[in-house]
Motif scaffolding. Structure first.
Motif, PDB file in Angstrom:
ATOM      1  N   ARG A 137       0.831  -1.208   0.000  1.00 33.65           N
ATOM      2  CA  ARG A 137       0.000   0.000   0.000  1.00 33.65           C
ATOM      3  C   ARG A 137       0.869   1.263   0.000  1.00 33.65           C
ATOM      4  NH1 ARG A 137       0.129  -2.227   5.090  1.00 33.65           N
ATOM      5  NH2 ARG A 137       0.247  -0.841   6.919  1.00 33.65           N
ATOM      6  N   SER A 138       0.241   2.369  -0.364  1.00 31.79           N
ATOM      7  CA  SER A 138       0.919   3.663  -0.500  1.00 31.79           C
ATOM      8  C   SER A 138       0.753   4.470   0.788  1.00 31.79           C
ATOM      9  CB  SER A 138       0.299   4.424  -1.689  1.00 31.79           C
ATOM     10  OG  SER A 138       0.838   5.725  -1.784  1.00 31.79           O
ATOM     11  N   ILE A 139       1.896   4.888   1.360  1.00 34.02           N
ATOM     12  CA  ILE A 139       1.866   5.635   2.623  1.00 34.02           C
ATOM     13  C   ILE A 139       2.954   6.706   2.632  1.00 34.02           C
ATOM     14  CG2 ILE A 139       1.901   5.502   5.148  1.00 34.02           C
ATOM     15  CD1 ILE A 139       1.540   2.478   4.937  1.00 34.02           C
ATOM     16  N   ILE A 140       2.595   7.878   3.129  1.00 30.76           N
ATOM     17  CA  ILE A 140       3.583   8.909   3.476  1.00 30.76           C
ATOM     18  C   ILE A 140       3.703   8.901   4.993  1.00 30.76           C
ATOM     19  CG2 ILE A 140       4.157  11.366   3.435  1.00 30.76           C
ATOM     20  CD1 ILE A 140       2.283  11.611   0.993  1.00 30.76           C
ATOM     21  N   PHE A 141       4.886   8.639   5.490  1.00 29.92           N
ATOM     22  CA  PHE A 141       5.125   8.695   6.929  1.00 29.92           C
ATOM     23  C   PHE A 141       5.696  10.066   7.279  1.00 29.92           C
ATOM     24  CE2 PHE A 141       5.400   4.193   5.833  1.00 29.92           C
ATOM     25  CZ  PHE A 141       4.541   3.637   6.783  1.00 29.92           C
ATOM     26  N   THR A 142       5.230  10.637   8.371  1.00 33.91           N
ATOM     27  CA  THR A 142       5.647  11.993   8.718  1.00 33.91           C
ATOM     28  C   THR A 142       6.288  12.042  10.100  1.00 33.91           C
ATOM     29  OG1 THR A 142       3.473  12.524   9.662  1.00 33.91           O
ATOM     30  CG2 THR A 142       3.808  12.999   7.319  1.00 33.91           C
ATOM     31  N   ASN A 143       7.143  13.028  10.273  1.00 32.19           N
ATOM     32  CA  ASN A 143       7.758  13.332  11.561  1.00 32.19           C
ATOM     33  C   ASN A 143       7.364  14.756  11.934  1.00 32.19           C
ATOM     34  OD1 ASN A 143       9.480  10.973  12.294  1.00 32.19           O
ATOM     35  ND2 ASN A 143      10.478  11.423  10.337  1.00 32.19           N
ATOM     36  N   GLY A 144       6.324  14.897  12.721  1.00 33.06           N
ATOM     37  CA  GLY A 144       5.932  16.228  13.178  1.00 33.06           C
ATOM     38  C   GLY A 144       4.845  16.863  12.340  1.00 33.06           C
ATOM     39  N   THR A 145       4.348  17.995  12.826  1.00 30.85           N
ATOM     40  CA  THR A 145       3.194  18.652  12.217  1.00 30.85           C
ATOM     41  C   THR A 145       3.516  19.294  10.872  1.00 30.85           C
ATOM     42  OG1 THR A 145       3.670  20.630  13.521  1.00 30.85           O
ATOM     43  CG2 THR A 145       2.086  19.071  14.440  1.00 30.85           C
ATOM     44  N   GLU A 146       4.716  19.816  10.700  1.00 31.03           N
ATOM     45  CA  GLU A 146       5.046  20.475   9.434  1.00 31.03           C
ATOM     46  C   GLU A 146       5.072  19.470   8.293  1.00 31.03           C
ATOM     47  OE1 GLU A 146       6.019  23.315   6.540  1.00 31.03           O
ATOM     48  OE2 GLU A 146       4.987  23.382   8.478  1.00 31.03           O
ATOM     49  N   GLU A 147       5.683  18.317   8.507  1.00 30.71           N
ATOM     50  CA  GLU A 147       5.691  17.294   7.466  1.00 30.71           C
ATOM     51  C   GLU A 147       4.274  16.795   7.205  1.00 30.71           C
ATOM     52  OE1 GLU A 147       8.446  14.150   8.064  1.00 30.71           O
ATOM     53  OE2 GLU A 147      10.210  15.431   7.768  1.00 30.71           O
ATOM     54  N   ALA A 148       3.473  16.670   8.253  1.00 31.88           N
ATOM     55  CA  ALA A 148       2.082  16.245   8.073  1.00 31.88           C
ATOM     56  C   ALA A 148       1.314  17.264   7.233  1.00 31.88           C
ATOM     57  CB  ALA A 148       1.407  16.041   9.428  1.00 31.88           C
ATOM     58  N   ARG A 149       1.559  18.542   7.471  1.00 31.29           N
ATOM     59  CA  ARG A 149       0.894  19.603   6.697  1.00 31.29           C
ATOM     60  C   ARG A 149       1.306  19.532   5.229  1.00 31.29           C
ATOM     61  NH1 ARG A 149       1.769  24.625   4.699  1.00 31.29           N
ATOM     62  NH2 ARG A 149       3.982  24.568   5.299  1.00 31.29           N
ATOM     63  N   LEU A 150       2.599  19.385   4.989  1.00 30.03           N
ATOM     64  CA  LEU A 150       3.086  19.311   3.611  1.00 30.03           C
ATOM     65  C   LEU A 150       2.541  18.070   2.909  1.00 30.03           C
ATOM     66  CD1 LEU A 150       6.814  20.372   4.144  1.00 30.03           C
ATOM     67  CD2 LEU A 150       5.018  21.720   3.036  1.00 30.03           C
ATOM     68  N   ALA A 151       2.484  16.962   3.632  1.00 28.11           N
ATOM     69  CA  ALA A 151       1.957  15.728   3.043  1.00 28.11           C
ATOM     70  C   ALA A 151       0.489  15.867   2.675  1.00 28.11           C
ATOM     71  CB  ALA A 151       2.161  14.569   4.024  1.00 28.11           C
ATOM     72  N   THR A 152      -0.289  16.470   3.560  1.00 29.14           N
ATOM     73  CA  THR A 152      -1.720  16.655   3.300  1.00 29.14           C
ATOM     74  C   THR A 152      -1.945  17.577   2.108  1.00 29.14           C
ATOM     75  OG1 THR A 152      -2.244  16.308   5.638  1.00 29.14           O
ATOM     76  CG2 THR A 152      -3.889  17.451   4.296  1.00 29.14           C
ATOM     77  N   MET A 153      -1.187  18.663   2.036  1.00 31.74           N
ATOM     78  CA  MET A 153      -1.312  19.586   0.907  1.00 31.74           C
ATOM     79  C   MET A 153      -0.962  18.888  -0.403  1.00 31.74           C
ATOM     80  SD  MET A 153       0.324  23.065   2.548  1.00 31.74           S
ATOM     81  CE  MET A 153       0.390  23.856   0.931  1.00 31.74           C
ATOM     82  N   SER A 154       0.089  18.088  -0.392  1.00 29.81           N
ATOM     83  CA  SER A 154       0.497  17.396  -1.614  1.00 29.81           C
ATOM     84  C   SER A 154      -0.543  16.358  -2.016  1.00 29.81           C
ATOM     85  CB  SER A 154       1.872  16.745  -1.428  1.00 29.81           C
ATOM     86  OG  SER A 154       1.810  15.637  -0.550  1.00 29.81           O
ATOM     87  N   GLN A 155      -1.158  15.704  -1.028  1.00 28.12           N
ATOM     88  CA  GLN A 155      -2.201  14.740  -1.323  1.00 28.12           C
ATOM     89  C   GLN A 155      -3.417  15.416  -1.961  1.00 28.12           C
ATOM     90  OE1 GLN A 155      -4.522  13.070   1.955  1.00 28.12           O
ATOM     91  NE2 GLN A 155      -4.030  11.010   1.215  1.00 28.12           N
ATOM     92  N   GLU A 156      -3.771  16.592  -1.469  1.00 27.16           N
ATOM     93  CA  GLU A 156      -4.894  17.342  -2.040  1.00 27.16           C
ATOM     94  C   GLU A 156      -4.600  17.755  -3.481  1.00 27.16           C
ATOM     95  OE1 GLU A 156      -5.286  20.467   0.774  1.00 27.16           O
ATOM     96  OE2 GLU A 156      -6.417  19.263   2.227  1.00 27.16           O
ATOM     97  N   ARG A 157      -3.377  18.164  -3.742  1.00 29.56           N
ATOM     98  CA  ARG A 157      -3.005  18.517  -5.120  1.00 29.56           C
ATOM     99  C   ARG A 157      -3.082  17.306  -6.035  1.00 29.56           C
ATOM    100  NH1 ARG A 157       0.934  21.733  -2.452  1.00 29.56           N
ATOM    101  NH2 ARG A 157       2.492  20.094  -2.719  1.00 29.56           N
ATOM    102  N   GLU A 158      -2.642  16.171  -5.535  1.00 27.65           N
ATOM    103  CA  GLU A 158      -2.697  14.954  -6.338  1.00 27.65           C
ATOM    104  C   GLU A 158      -4.144  14.557  -6.619  1.00 27.65           C
ATOM    105  OE1 GLU A 158      -1.297  11.828  -8.601  1.00 27.65           O
ATOM    106  OE2 GLU A 158      -0.139  13.487  -7.722  1.00 27.65           O
ATOM    107  N   GLN A 159      -5.002  14.666  -5.623  1.00 28.88           N
ATOM    108  CA  GLN A 159      -6.407  14.312  -5.810  1.00 28.88           C
ATOM    109  C   GLN A 159      -7.080  15.242  -6.810  1.00 28.88           C
ATOM    110  OE1 GLN A 159      -8.439  11.558  -4.377  1.00 28.88           O
ATOM    111  NE2 GLN A 159      -9.323  12.367  -6.266  1.00 28.88           N
ATOM    112  N   ALA A 160      -6.675  16.504  -6.812  1.00 27.38           N
ATOM    113  CA  ALA A 160      -7.285  17.491  -7.704  1.00 27.38           C
ATOM    114  C   ALA A 160      -6.999  17.203  -9.181  1.00 27.38           C
ATOM    115  CB  ALA A 160      -6.787  18.890  -7.342  1.00 27.38           C
TER     116      ALA A 160
END
Length: 250
Positions: A137-160
């Protein structure tokens, strides 16, 4: 040569030729260097950052990221599950993953995310290509809130990019990463013994931490960006022309 594939075929042919030459004339031999990990000497572990991704088979995933400038080490392993000390034949609910140690002065987490999305199909459910199962399965693992924010933003761009299919990639806080067994490290590179020979047949523990081995692992799989693939092509062609000096950098 125009492609890595042709180069690798040439190298295998020359390996056979060199063995026959070596048997008849001891003046022709491959020079083996002093043992070295080929990790930039000016970098300390304290200056590096770490990222972990799951995007299908870790053999391919490790090769995908190894080519990138700024990536110092890659390690295939297991993450995202609850099993303690997973193994390849018993990994429980973990996903095959890759840990990337990188120099933030040369490459950043946002750029790694871009490469993550472009290197697999995040809309395929629990698998990539012929590899189907929870471990792929596909997973982005994050360390801390900033990486989580960047990951979420990138996921939204990909979905768009497409509203007719859904991105299945998960975003998880990294809990534990377990390195895979030695036979799974630099797997693509190990399929080309001559490339191993060209860097001095490093012992396993040095091969796993070698920056050069990480790049050649991607090269062997023909997964490097075209510019880097051609750059390594040129280095290997130069070695062939010069008569088998040892490859120390690309």
């Amino acid at each position: 040569m125009a492609s890595a594939g042709r180069n690798l075929l040439v190298l295998h042919f020359l390996a056979l030729a060199s063995l026959s030459i070596f048997c008849t004339d001891t003046a022709f031999s491959i020079r083996i260097p002093d043992r070295a990990s080929n990790t930039p000497g000016e970098l300390s572990d304290r200056s590096l950052k770490t990222a972990v991704f799951a995007l299908g088979s870790f053999w391919r995933s490790e090769a995908v990221f190894g080519c990138l400038n700024g990536v110092v080490r890659t390690t295939a392993g297991y993450a995202g599950g609850s099993k303690i000390n997973p193994e390849y034949r018993s990994l429980g609910d973990h996903a095959e993953s890759v840990m990337i140690e990188y120099d933030p002065k040369e490459i950043n987490f946002r750029q790694l995310l871009e490469f993550f999305w472009s290197s697999h199909d995040p809309r395929q459910v629990f698998g990539q290509g012929p590899d189907v199962g929870n471990q792929y399965r596909s997973i982005i693992f994050t360390n801390g809130t900033e990486e989580a924010r960047l990951a979420t933003m990138s996921q939204e761009r990909e979905q768009a990019k497409s509203r007719t299919s859904f991105v299945t990639t998960q975003i998880q806080q990294l809990q534990s990463f377990y390195p895979a067994e030695p036979e799974h490290q630099k797997f693509e590179l190990k399929r080309h013994p001559l490339l191993l020979q060209l860097i001095g047949n490093l012992p396993e523990e040095e091969l796993e931490i070698s920056t050069l081995a990480a790049k050649l692992n991607g090269y062997a799989a023909e997964l490097c960006p075209q510019r880097i693939q051609k750059q390594i092509d040129a280095k290997i062609n130069e070695i062939i022309r010069r008569g088998w000096p040892v490859l120390t950098d690309v």
